[in-house]
Write a protein that holds these residues in place. Structure first.
Motif, mmCIF file in Angstrom:
data_model
loop_
_atom_site.group_PDB
_atom_site.id
_atom_site.type_symbol
_atom_site.label_atom_id
_atom_site.label_comp_id
_atom_site.label_asym_id
_atom_site.label_seq_id
_atom_site.Cartn_x
_atom_site.Cartn_y
_atom_site.Cartn_z
ATOM 1 N N SER A 173 0.839 -1.191 0.000
ATOM 2 C CA SER A 173 0.000 0.000 0.000
ATOM 3 C C SER A 173 0.880 1.249 0.000
ATOM 4 N N PHE A 174 0.270 2.394 0.337
ATOM 5 C CA PHE A 174 0.942 3.679 0.165
ATOM 6 C C PHE A 174 1.693 4.162 1.397
ATOM 7 N N GLY A 175 1.528 3.505 2.545
ATOM 8 C CA GLY A 175 2.246 3.907 3.741
ATOM 9 C C GLY A 175 1.667 5.146 4.395
ATOM 10 N N GLY A 176 2.445 5.764 5.268
ATOM 11 C CA GLY A 176 2.033 6.985 5.946
ATOM 12 C C GLY A 176 0.846 6.774 6.859
ATOM 13 N N ALA A 177 0.080 7.853 7.056
ATOM 14 C CA ALA A 177 -1.102 7.775 7.921
ATOM 15 C C ALA A 177 -2.141 6.827 7.341
ATOM 16 N N LYS A 212 3.368 -3.979 -11.419
ATOM 17 C CA LYS A 212 3.478 -4.237 -12.856
ATOM 18 C C LYS A 212 4.826 -4.865 -13.202
ATOM 19 N N ALA A 213 5.889 -4.357 -12.576
ATOM 20 C CA ALA A 213 7.221 -4.902 -12.842
ATOM 21 C C ALA A 213 7.316 -6.356 -12.393
ATOM 22 N N GLN A 214 6.733 -6.671 -11.243
ATOM 23 C CA GLN A 214 6.773 -8.049 -10.754
ATOM 24 C C GLN A 214 6.029 -8.994 -11.687
ATOM 25 N N VAL A 215 4.854 -8.591 -12.131
ATOM 26 C CA VAL A 215 4.066 -9.442 -13.021
ATOM 27 C C VAL A 215 4.797 -9.660 -14.339
ATOM 28 N N GLU A 216 5.361 -8.614 -14.891
ATOM 29 C CA GLU A 216 6.077 -8.730 -16.166
ATOM 30 C C GLU A 216 7.319 -9.601 -16.042
ATOM 31 N N ALA A 217 7.955 -9.569 -14.877
ATOM 32 C CA ALA A 217 9.154 -10.379 -14.659
ATOM 33 C C ALA A 217 8.824 -11.826 -14.301
ATOM 34 N N GLY A 218 7.530 -12.090 -14.026
ATOM 35 C CA GLY A 218 7.137 -13.434 -13.621
ATOM 36 C C GLY A 218 7.617 -13.804 -12.236
ATOM 37 N N HIS A 219 7.863 -12.791 -11.410
ATOM 38 C CA HIS A 219 8.332 -13.024 -10.038
ATOM 39 C C HIS A 219 7.524 -12.135 -9.099
ATOM 40 N N VAL A 220 6.343 -12.599 -8.743
ATOM 41 C CA VAL A 220 5.421 -11.815 -7.935
ATOM 42 C C VAL A 220 5.595 -12.193 -6.468
ATOM 43 N N THR A 221 5.859 -11.194 -5.636
ATOM 44 C CA THR A 221 6.000 -11.428 -4.197
ATOM 45 C C THR A 221 4.857 -10.817 -3.401
ATOM 46 N N VAL A 222 4.012 -10.033 -4.075
ATOM 47 C CA VAL A 222 2.896 -9.359 -3.415
ATOM 48 C C VAL A 222 1.615 -10.164 -3.607
ATOM 49 N N ASP A 223 0.833 -10.301 -2.554
ATOM 50 C CA ASP A 223 -0.439 -11.023 -2.638
ATOM 51 C C ASP A 223 -1.619 -10.077 -2.858
ATOM 52 N N VAL A 224 -1.574 -8.920 -2.221
ATOM 53 C CA VAL A 224 -2.637 -7.914 -2.331
ATOM 54 C C VAL A 224 -1.964 -6.561 -2.540
ATOM 55 N N ALA A 225 -2.522 -5.761 -3.435
ATOM 56 C CA ALA A 225 -2.013 -4.407 -3.627
ATOM 57 C C ALA A 225 -3.170 -3.419 -3.572
ATOM 58 N N PHE A 262 -11.276 6.875 -5.381
ATOM 59 C CA PHE A 262 -11.282 5.667 -4.554
ATOM 60 C C PHE A 262 -9.912 5.007 -4.520
ATOM 61 N N ASN A 263 -9.720 4.157 -3.527
ATOM 62 C CA ASN A 263 -8.634 3.187 -3.507
ATOM 63 C C ASN A 263 -9.244 1.802 -3.380
ATOM 64 N N LEU A 264 -8.603 0.833 -4.030
ATOM 65 C CA LEU A 264 -9.179 -0.508 -4.097
ATOM 66 C C LEU A 264 -8.095 -1.569 -3.938
ATOM 67 N N TYR A 265 -8.486 -2.698 -3.360
ATOM 68 C CA TYR A 265 -7.599 -3.849 -3.236
ATOM 69 C C TYR A 265 -7.697 -4.734 -4.477
ATOM 70 N N VAL A 266 -6.534 -5.218 -4.919
ATOM 71 C CA VAL A 266 -6.457 -6.122 -6.068
ATOM 72 C C VAL A 266 -5.535 -7.282 -5.724
ATOM 73 N N ILE A 267 -5.614 -8.336 -6.544
ATOM 74 C CA ILE A 267 -4.697 -9.472 -6.445
ATOM 75 C C ILE A 267 -3.945 -9.576 -7.767
ATOM 76 N N PRO A 268 -2.619 -9.461 -7.759
ATOM 77 C CA PRO A 268 -1.868 -9.560 -9.014
ATOM 78 C C PRO A 268 -1.845 -10.984 -9.549
ATOM 79 N N LYS A 269 -1.767 -11.112 -10.858
ATOM 80 C CA LYS A 269 -1.584 -12.433 -11.458
ATOM 81 C C LYS A 269 -0.258 -13.012 -10.983
ATOM 82 N N GLY A 270 -0.302 -14.253 -10.543
ATOM 83 C CA GLY A 270 0.906 -14.896 -10.030
ATOM 84 C C GLY A 270 1.134 -14.685 -8.555
ATOM 85 N N ALA A 271 0.145 -14.115 -7.842
ATOM 86 C CA ALA A 271 0.293 -13.920 -6.396
ATOM 87 C C ALA A 271 0.577 -15.263 -5.729
#
Length: 355
Positions: free
Chosen positions: A26-30, A64-77, A257-266
């Motif tokens: 996510s975006f961090g901060g408050a 986007k970089a993780q998905v394109e590289a085929g190395h996804v470490t994030v489950d939710v963004a 809005f802000n929304l939760y997504v699941i990247p391909k390859g999570a």
């Protein structure tokens, strides 16, 4: 790419989470701190699943970089709608089984309970924030409508505006009498664009342009402007935590809005979905409003919104999604700006450069 236009707590027995931990970016901060308190800690306590929180200036870029590289470490963004639409269209995000989302306490489905603009086939909304007009109530009284922002005779002084075509052109058209329901039809025509710029011409010598969200509260505090557009959360913080005598004019606020997504390859796709279902139920979305002045995107959440973390301030009146604040609100049309951003930005910049 579908944006769904829409006219509970989850029982722990319903969970079948196999992962020991999931990673949420996510975006961090408050804002990130509000997610930690409202979502992450309660979810771990309820399920035993640890949440690894990762911050990014804009999660769409590393995702986007993780998905394109085929190395996804994030489950939710956590994404903004414009990035969500683009990445979903590119096939970088999972299509979500929205019918599995929890019902509201009174049995409303997601189609009935989520706000328009708050849910997509690839994303589930968490918060709504807005750009609205703010002013110093100790110096300026009697502001009642967006038209007052353009009335330099009754309310003399400078006006703060974000230095961008987006939000500024919409604001000008609404001040010129265009109803929110008709706005993008009007703005999509050459005549509509010129109408917006003509309205801005009426205050052009008085405009102070801002680009960073921290600037509008400072412009008000220093007396450099009489009114300014601003992000509602920034003004709330100045009002409540810094005791500034600011007021928000909710008339014709512009919602996003802000929304939760699941990247391909999570790596933990199923566990990621269980977390999203939990975080976006009625109570959890209401809970987040105790830590930050962003509105929950479920209509049912407003009834259970409580106090700010100070234990004193009732949050409902300060949220963009409060029913009384939604009168005349405009929801940003992501698809419109995807199609027209370049041309409108070029025309806007040309107008700015002209004498």
């Amino acid at each position: 790419m579908k944006l769904w236009v829409l006219s509970t707590a989850v029982g722990m027995a319903a969970f079948s989470v196999c992962a020991e931990e999931i990673t949420v970016m996510s975006f961090g901060g408050a804002y990130g701190a509000s997610q930690m308190e409202a979502y992450y800690k309660p979810y771990t306590a309820a399920t035993g699943v640890r949440i690894v929180s990762v911050d990014a200036d804009n999660p769409a870029t590393p995702l986007k970089a993780q998905v394109e590289a085929g190395h996804v470490t994030v489950d939710v963004a956590d994404l903004e709608p414009s990035d969500l639409v683009r990445l979903c269209d590119e096939g970088a995000l999972e299509i979500l089984p929205l019918d599995d989302l929890p019902l509201s306490p009174d049995g409303a489905t997601w189609k009935e309970d989520f706000m328009q603009g708050g849910i997509y086939e690839c994303g589930v909304g968490t918060i709504a924030y807005s750009t609205a007009v703010a002013y110093n109530g100790a110096r300026t009284q009697g502001v009642t409508s967006i038209e007052d922002f353009f009335d330099l005779e009754t309310f003399p002084g400078k006006r703060g505006l974000r230095k961008s075509a987006k939000l500024t052109l919409e604001l000008a058209l609404m001040a010129d009498g265009v109803e929110p329901a008709d706005l993008y039809d009007v703005l999509g025509t050459p005549e509509g664009v010129e109408r917006a710029l003509a309205k801005l011409d009426t205050i052009k010598p008085a405009i102070v342009w801002w680009e960073a969200g921290a600037q509008p509260p400072q412009l008000l505090a220093d007396g450099e402007v009489t009114m300014t557009t601003a992000y509602n959360g920034r003004i709330f913080n100045a009002m409540i935590e810094e005791n500034q005598p600011f007021e928000i004019l909710w008339d014709n606020q512009i919602l996003d809005f802000n929304l939760y997504v699941i990247p391909k390859g999570a790596p933990h796709k199923d566990a990621a979905w269980e977390f999203i279902k939990y975080a976006t139920d009625t109570q959890r979305l209401a809970d987040q409003a105790s830590y930050i002045s962003y509105g929950p995107v479920r209509k049912s959440s407003m009834a259970v919104v409580g106090k700010f973390k100070d234990g004193v301030t009732e949050m409902a009146p300060y949220l963009p999604t409060a029913p009384q604040n939604m009168v005349g609100a405009l929801t940003t049309d992501v698809e419109f700006w995807a199609d027209h951003d370049s041309e409108l930005t070029e025309r806007f910049n040309t107008w700015m450069a002209a004498n």
